[in-house]
Design a protein around this motif. Structure first.
Motif, short mmCIF file in Angstrom:
data_model
loop_
_atom_site.label_atom_id
_atom_site.label_comp_id
_atom_site.label_asym_id
_atom_site.label_seq_id
_atom_site.Cartn_x
_atom_site.Cartn_y
_atom_site.Cartn_z
N CYS A 1 63.73 62.05 35.92
CA CYS A 1 63.74 61.66 37.33
C CYS A 1 62.40 61.99 38.00
N LYS B 1 67.20 65.19 31.97
CA LYS B 1 67.44 64.16 32.99
C LYS B 1 66.62 64.45 34.24
N TRP C 1 73.16 63.52 34.94
CA TRP C 1 72.39 62.67 35.85
C TRP C 1 72.63 63.06 37.31
N LEU D 1 67.68 56.69 38.96
CA LEU D 1 66.24 56.49 38.71
C LEU D 1 65.62 55.61 39.80
N ALA E 1 64.90 57.88 42.52
CA ALA E 1 63.70 58.64 42.22
C ALA E 1 62.45 57.83 42.53
N PHE F 1 69.96 64.45 40.02
CA PHE F 1 69.83 63.88 41.37
C PHE F 1 69.84 64.98 42.42
#
Length: 264
Positions: free
Chosen positions: A62, A58, A236, A107, A110, A240
């Motif tokens: 990202c 993940k 996720w 996302l 990101a 982050f």
């Protein structure tokens, strides 16, 4: 709820809406019982729990989105850096306060951070050629060093460590906010407190150190999440956190290098 245990998930009695029944169930033989006993227990993947591999994949996803946004801002529209900064700030706050694990939201963050990083990198590199490559190398080196220190248990996210780091982080962001306000009024030639001689260098060094130490908290989140059996979607949130800290570290290094090269 539908069972995720591989022994039960194909059984009507344990499926959604199924009814348990014992009709026509053959009596298990000693051989079948031994086979069932020898079967491996369900692992994190089968039970939908978070794994290190989940967090790594993940995080890579990202950063892939971030790099695409950064390339677009660098080559096409550096002016989007301001838009990326505002959108990234808003999305970052939403994700942080809601502890959101929504992939689309993370996302999108990101992508916004990519526009911000790519735009300011282009501006800085025009002023000080080569500074971006130096900042990237420094960021990767700091990340690797902190990961090594964490894995060898030289640095651990103890309650005292977390408390001190949190207080220091809040104090630093308070100073950074005051510096931003000062910059709007021309303090430090538009750099705020960061443009005031040795004070600016000290602030940047403090920012780099704090960002690097915050990586320890991110590593600990991943490790604790796996140990505690968090659902896979929390990978996720781990991605982050790592991405936000790495971007912070990169920006602090970029600013420090710019100040040190200010007289070039």
């Amino acid at each position: 709820m539908e069972s995720r245990n591989p022994v039960f998930n194909r059984s009507e009695g344990f499926s959604r809406g199924g009814n348990a029944t014992f009709r026509d169930v053959p009596t298990p033989t000693p051989g079948s019982l031994e086979e069932m006993y020898r079967r491996p227990s369900a692992g994190p993947v089968q039970t939908g729990r978070m794994t290190i591999d989940d967090a790594v994949m993940k995080t890579l996803a990202c950063f892939g989105v971030l790099l695409v946004g950064a390339a677009f801002a660098w080559f096409v529209a550096p002016g989007l850096a301001f838009v990326g900064m505002i959108v990234g700030l808003v999305l970052g706050l939403v994700i942080s306060f809601k502890q959101s694990t929504n992939p689309a939201l993370i996302l999108s963050y990101a992508a916004a951070e990519g526009l911000f990083v790519g735009g300011i990198s282009a501006v800085f590199n025009d002023q000080w050629p080569g500074i971006v490559s130096q900042a990237v190398i420094g960021t990767l080196a700091a990340f690797g060093a902190m990961l090594a220190l964490y894995k060898t248990k030289v640095l651990r996210a103890t309650p005292k460590f977390m408390k001190v780091l949190t207080i220091a982080g809040l104090a630093y962001f308070g100073v950074a906010l005051a510096s931003l306000v000062g910059a709007l009024f021309g303090v430090g030639d538009g750099w705020g407190f960061y443009g005031i001689g040795g004070l600016g260098v000290l602030l940047c060094v403090a920012g780099v150190a704090l960002a690097a130490f915050f990586l320890v908290l991110d590593f600990d989140f991943v490790e604790q999440g796996v140990r505690n059996g968090l659902p896979e979607r929390y990978s996720w949130l781990a991605a982050f956190g790592l991405m936000a800290t790495v971007v912070w570290l990169y920006v602090e290094l970029l600013r420090l290098l710019a100040i040190l090269r200010g007289n070039d």
